[in-house]
Motif scaffolding. Structure first.
Motif, PDB file in Angstrom:
ATOM      1  N   ASN A 193      27.110  45.519  31.274  1.00  0.00           N
ATOM      2  CA  ASN A 193      27.222  46.735  30.451  1.00  0.00           C
ATOM      3  C   ASN A 193      28.003  47.819  31.181  1.00  0.00           C
ATOM      4  OD1 ASN A 193      25.729  45.601  28.392  1.00  0.00           O
ATOM      5  ND2 ASN A 193      23.791  46.540  29.018  1.00  0.00           N
ATOM      6  N   ALA A 194      27.760  47.914  32.497  1.00  0.00           N
ATOM      7  CA  ALA A 194      28.468  48.920  33.288  1.00  0.00           C
ATOM      8  C   ALA A 194      29.964  48.631  33.317  1.00  0.00           C
ATOM      9  CB  ALA A 194      27.903  48.956  34.705  1.00  0.00           C
ATOM     10  N   ILE A 195      30.319  47.365  33.445  1.00  0.00           N
ATOM     11  CA  ILE A 195      31.736  46.986  33.424  1.00  0.00           C
ATOM     12  C   ILE A 195      32.345  47.316  32.069  1.00  0.00           C
ATOM     13  CG2 ILE A 195      33.337  45.032  33.509  1.00  0.00           C
ATOM     14  CD1 ILE A 195      31.449  43.742  35.554  1.00  0.00           C
ATOM     15  N   GLU A 196      31.619  46.968  30.999  1.00  0.00           N
ATOM     16  CA  GLU A 196      32.131  47.253  29.658  1.00  0.00           C
ATOM     17  C   GLU A 196      32.297  48.755  29.431  1.00  0.00           C
ATOM     18  OE1 GLU A 196      29.106  45.215  27.471  1.00  0.00           O
ATOM     19  OE2 GLU A 196      30.323  43.407  27.204  1.00  0.00           O
ATOM     20  N   GLU A 197      31.342  49.529  29.925  1.00  0.00           N
ATOM     21  CA  GLU A 197      31.442  50.979  29.773  1.00  0.00           C
ATOM     22  C   GLU A 197      32.631  51.528  30.557  1.00  0.00           C
ATOM     23  OE1 GLU A 197      28.805  54.729  31.232  1.00  0.00           O
ATOM     24  OE2 GLU A 197      27.757  53.271  29.971  1.00  0.00           O
ATOM     25  N   THR A 198      32.841  51.018  31.758  1.00  0.00           N
ATOM     26  CA  THR A 198      33.986  51.442  32.559  1.00  0.00           C
ATOM     27  C   THR A 198      35.294  51.156  31.830  1.00  0.00           C
ATOM     28  OG1 THR A 198      32.787  51.067  34.633  1.00  0.00           O
ATOM     29  CG2 THR A 198      35.183  51.138  34.763  1.00  0.00           C
ATOM     30  N   LYS A 199      35.409  49.974  31.268  1.00  0.00           N
ATOM     31  CA  LYS A 199      36.629  49.604  30.544  1.00  0.00           C
ATOM     32  C   LYS A 199      36.805  50.463  29.290  1.00  0.00           C
ATOM     33  CE  LYS A 199      39.008  47.002  31.615  1.00  0.00           C
ATOM     34  NZ  LYS A 199      40.163  47.181  32.520  1.00  0.00           N
ATOM     35  N   LYS A 200      35.703  50.727  28.614  1.00  0.00           N
ATOM     36  CA  LYS A 200      35.763  51.532  27.395  1.00  0.00           C
ATOM     37  C   LYS A 200      36.244  52.944  27.702  1.00  0.00           C
ATOM     38  CE  LYS A 200      32.468  50.765  24.582  1.00  0.00           C
ATOM     39  NZ  LYS A 200      31.117  50.740  23.937  1.00  0.00           N
ATOM     40  N   GLU A 201      35.877  53.441  28.882  1.00  0.00           N
ATOM     41  CA  GLU A 201      36.292  54.783  29.305  1.00  0.00           C
ATOM     42  C   GLU A 201      37.718  54.808  29.845  1.00  0.00           C
ATOM     43  OE1 GLU A 201      33.368  55.712  32.209  1.00  0.00           O
ATOM     44  OE2 GLU A 201      31.822  56.266  30.753  1.00  0.00           O
ATOM     45  N   GLY A 202      38.380  53.634  29.856  1.00  0.00           N
ATOM     46  CA  GLY A 202      39.735  53.566  30.390  1.00  0.00           C
ATOM     47  C   GLY A 202      39.779  53.423  31.894  1.00  0.00           C
ATOM     48  N   GLY A 203      38.641  53.089  32.507  1.00  0.00           N
ATOM     49  CA  GLY A 203      38.576  52.946  33.954  1.00  0.00           C
ATOM     50  C   GLY A 203      39.023  51.589  34.438  1.00  0.00           C
ATOM     51  N   LYS A 204      39.121  51.456  35.763  1.00  0.00           N
ATOM     52  CA  LYS A 204      39.570  50.214  36.379  1.00  0.00           C
ATOM     53  C   LYS A 204      38.454  49.609  37.226  1.00  0.00           C
ATOM     54  CE  LYS A 204      44.480  51.448  36.625  1.00  0.00           C
ATOM     55  NZ  LYS A 204      45.665  51.608  37.507  1.00  0.00           N
ATOM     56  N   VAL A 205      38.337  48.276  37.154  1.00  0.00           N
ATOM     57  CA  VAL A 205      37.342  47.538  37.915  1.00  0.00           C
ATOM     58  C   VAL A 205      38.044  46.744  39.011  1.00  0.00           C
ATOM     59  CG1 VAL A 205      35.545  45.768  37.829  1.00  0.00           C
ATOM     60  CG2 VAL A 205      35.823  47.360  35.915  1.00  0.00           C
ATOM     61  N   MET A 206      37.573  46.895  40.230  1.00  0.00           N
ATOM     62  CA  MET A 206      38.136  46.150  41.351  1.00  0.00           C
ATOM     63  C   MET A 206      37.112  45.153  41.873  1.00  0.00           C
ATOM     64  SD  MET A 206      39.971  47.481  44.860  1.00  0.00           S
ATOM     65  CE  MET A 206      38.589  48.302  45.612  1.00  0.00           C
ATOM     66  N   ALA A 207      37.553  43.953  42.182  1.00  0.00           N
ATOM     67  CA  ALA A 207      36.711  42.937  42.798  1.00  0.00           C
ATOM     68  C   ALA A 207      37.103  42.773  44.257  1.00  0.00           C
ATOM     69  CB  ALA A 207      36.847  41.606  42.067  1.00  0.00           C
ATOM     70  N   VAL A 208      36.100  42.835  45.135  1.00  0.00           N
ATOM     71  CA  VAL A 208      36.298  42.614  46.563  1.00  0.00           C
ATOM     72  C   VAL A 208      35.634  41.284  46.885  1.00  0.00           C
ATOM     73  CG1 VAL A 208      35.936  43.554  48.876  1.00  0.00           C
ATOM     74  CG2 VAL A 208      36.201  45.106  46.930  1.00  0.00           C
ATOM     75  N   CYS A 209      36.430  40.280  47.263  1.00  0.00           N
ATOM     76  CA  CYS A 209      35.930  38.900  47.275  1.00  0.00           C
ATOM     77  C   CYS A 209      36.046  38.233  48.640  1.00  0.00           C
ATOM     78  CB  CYS A 209      36.713  38.057  46.268  1.00  0.00           C
ATOM     79  SG  CYS A 209      36.741  38.743  44.605  1.00  0.00           S
ATOM     80  N   GLY A 210      35.049  37.413  48.947  1.00  0.00           N
ATOM     81  CA  GLY A 210      35.063  36.600  50.147  1.00  0.00           C
ATOM     82  C   GLY A 210      35.234  35.126  49.811  1.00  0.00           C
ATOM     83  N   PRO A 211      35.604  34.296  50.791  1.00  0.00           N
ATOM     84  CA  PRO A 211      35.833  32.861  50.553  1.00  0.00           C
ATOM     85  C   PRO A 211      34.615  32.137  50.001  1.00  0.00           C
ATOM     86  CG  PRO A 211      36.677  33.526  52.708  1.00  0.00           C
ATOM     87  CD  PRO A 211      35.885  34.678  52.182  1.00  0.00           C
ATOM     88  N   ALA A 212      33.403  32.643  50.274  1.00  0.00           N
ATOM     89  CA  ALA A 212      32.194  31.986  49.778  1.00  0.00           C
ATOM     90  C   ALA A 212      32.201  31.880  48.262  1.00  0.00           C
ATOM     91  CB  ALA A 212      30.948  32.726  50.251  1.00  0.00           C
ATOM     92  N   LEU A 213      32.887  32.795  47.609  1.00  0.00           N
ATOM     93  CA  LEU A 213      32.969  32.733  46.148  1.00  0.00           C
ATOM     94  C   LEU A 213      33.668  31.456  45.702  1.00  0.00           C
ATOM     95  CD1 LEU A 213      33.711  35.714  43.834  1.00  0.00           C
ATOM     96  CD2 LEU A 213      34.867  33.551  43.420  1.00  0.00           C
TER      97      LEU A 213
END
Length: 409
Positions: A193-213
Motif C-alpha cells: 500500500n505504501a508503494i502504491e501510495e508513493t506512486k500515486k503521489e508521483g513519487g519514486k521508489v528505489m530498491a537497494v539489493c544484495g546478491p542474496a536476492l
C-alpha cells in the motif's frame, strides 16, 4: 554558580516521546531544568509547545546538553543568525563547523529562516549569499576554498519526524523498529500500500539489493516489479548484477541452480564467464541490445529505462564495465540517486543499506528487509531511525510483495 539557557520544543512533542527524551538527556548529562511554559495540544491534530530553562554547572557542560537537545529538535527560544566562516582551503572546513543530522534543517540568515537543501547526515552546510540566499549540504571532500560554512549551532533549527496520535494513511505502520516475527502478509500488504501510495503521489521508489536476492530465487519477481514500474531505480553492487546476469545466461547464481539447488559441473566458474561476456560486449546495455542478456532485473532496467548505480568494492571479481570502482565517485552517484527517492526498499544487503541510508533525509520512507536482524538494527543505529525493519527471508518477502502489487493490475 550555574549557567543556563532557555530552549523551546514544539510539535507533537508528547506523542512522539520527544519531551520525555529531552528530560532524560538533561538529567543523564548532569543538568537540571524547569518548565516555564507548557501548552498542550488538546486534539489529535493540535501541536504542543514547551519552553524550558536548562541549567548546568559550567558553560562546557551546558553546551554538551544543548548540543544533544538540538539533535532532538530542541531550539533556543531567542534565535540569532547562523555563524558563517569561509572554508580556508579545498576539502577543509572551519573549526567547529556544524555537522548535520538527516532531519529537515533550517538556518537563520539575515533574520530569516532558510531551509537547507539536499539534507543528509554527516555533512557541512554551505550558504550562498545574495538577493536570494540558499543553504545546502556538502560532503567534506566537496568543500571549496571560500565556501561560507555554518559553524557552531547558533541559528540552526532541526525538525525530527514526529508521530502524531492519528498516524493514518498507508505509512501509519512505519513507526520504526524491527519485527522478528514470521513473514506477515498483512505487514507486506501495508508495504505494498505504501508503494502504491508513493506512486500515486508521483513519487519514486528505489530498491537497494544484495546478491542474496538472486540466490534466494526472488529475481524474477523483482524483475516484474521493475518492468511494471513499481521500482523506478536500483542501487546495488557488482555481485548483484553479476549473479542476476549469470542466472540468465547459465541458469545459476554463484554456480547453483536456484530452482533445483543442484551445482552443475564447473558451475563455480559461471560468474567469471558472465563477467567476461559482458566485458566482451562493452557493458550491460550493449549485452541486452545484442541479445546476450534476455531476462532478469538488469535486463528490465535497461529495457524500461530504469536508472541504476552499481558501486564497487575491494572484493569484486571483474568488475563489470558498469560498476563504479572509484569510492568517492560511487558515493556521489548513490547520493544523487538517493536524493530523488521518495521510498526506499533495502533488500538483504548490509553495506549498501547503510551507505544509502546515510544519504537519505529522515523524511524518506524506508523499509529494510533481511533475514539477519543485525542488518536492520545497524541501519537504525547508524541514524536511519525512520526505517521500518522486517526480519524475514528475502526469497519469501519479494514474491509476496509482487503478488500483492501485481494481482490488482
Amino acid at each position: 554558580m550555574t549557567v543556563s539557557r532557555e530552549v523551546e520544543l514544539e510539535g507533537h512533542i508528547i506523542d512522539s516521546g520527544m519531551m520525555q527524551s529531552c528530560f532524560g538527556i538533561i538529567m543523564d548529562l548532569g543538568g537540571s531544568f524547569s518548565v516555564q511554559e507548557f501548552d498542550i495540544g488538546r486534539h489529535k491534530d493540535e501541536e504542543s509547545y514547551a519552553r524550558m530553562l536548562v541549567e548546568a554547572d559550567d558553560e562546557d557542560q551546558l553546551q554538551s546538553i544543548v548540543h544533544e537537545l538540538h539533535q532532538h529538535g530542541v531550539n533556543p527560544s531567542d534565535p540569532k543568525d547562523a555563524t558563517l566562516v569561509p572554508a580556508p582551503d579545498d576539502q577543509v572546513v572551519p573549526h567547529g563547523f556544524y555537522s548535520t543530522t538527516n532531519h529537515p534543517t533550517y538556518i537563520r540568515h539575515d533574520g530569516e529562516w532558510i531551509e537547507v537543501e539536499d539534507m543528509e547526515m554527516d555533512c557541512a552546510v554551505v550558504v550562498e549569499d545574495g538577493d536570494s540566499p540558499r543553504a545546502y549540504t556538502k560532503v567534506l571532500n566537496a568543500i571549496e576554498e571560500g565556501d561560507l560554512v555554518v559553524t557552531d549551532e547558533t541559528g540552526i533549527k532541526v525538525q525530527p519526524p514526529e508521530r502524531p496520535r492519528d498516524s493514518g494513511g498507508a505509512f501509519g505502520f512505519m513507526q520504526g523498529g524491527v519485527s522478528s516475527e514470521r513473514p506477515s502478509e498483512s505487514t507486506i500488504r501495508k508495504i505494498a500500500n505504501a508503494i502504491e501510495e508513493t506512486k500515486k503521489e508521483g513519487g519514486k521508489v528505489m530498491a537497494v539489493c544484495g546478491p542474496a536476492l538472486i540466490h534466494s530465487g526472488a529475481r524474477e519477481d523483482l524483475a516484474r516489479l521493475v518492468r511494471e514500474g513499481y521500482v523506478d531505480m536500483l542501487s546495488a553492487g557488482n555481485g548483484f548484477a553479476v549473479h542476476d546476469i549469470e542466472r540468465d545466461i547459465y541458469g545459476t547464481s554463484l554456480g547453483m541452480d536456484t530452482e533445483s539447488l543442484d551445482h552443475p559441473r564447473h558451475g563455480h566458474k559461471h560468474h567469471i564467464y558472465t563477467i567476461s561476456e559482458v566485458i566482451r560486449e562493452g557493458g550491460i546495455e550493449e549485452a541486452v541490445e545484442s541479445g546476450t542478456i534476455e531476462s532478469g532485473v538488469m535486463y528490465e532496467c535497461i529495457d524500461n529505462d530504469r536508472p541504476f548505480v552499481l558501486a564497487g568494492s575491494i572484493r569484486d571479481d571483474g568488475p563489470l564495465p558498469d560498476t563504479i570502482t572509484d569510492a568517492v565517485e560511487a558515493q556521489n552517484a548513490i547520493r544523487e540517486q538517493a536524493h530523488e527517492a521518495d521510498m526506499v526498499l533495502m533488500l538483504s544487503t548490509l553495506l549498501h543499506s547503510v551507505a544509502v541510508g546515510n544519504c537519505l533525509p529522515s523524511t524518506t520512507r524506508v523499509v529494510c528487509v533481511d533475514i539477519n536482524p543485525a542488518t536492520v538494527t545497524q541501519l537504525l543505529d547508524r541514524g536511519s531511525a525512520q526505517a521500518v525493519g522486517m526480519v524475514t527471508d528475502i526469497g519469501t518477502f519479494v514474491p509476496i510483495l509482487a503478488e500483492q502489487l501485481l494481482s490488482e493490475d
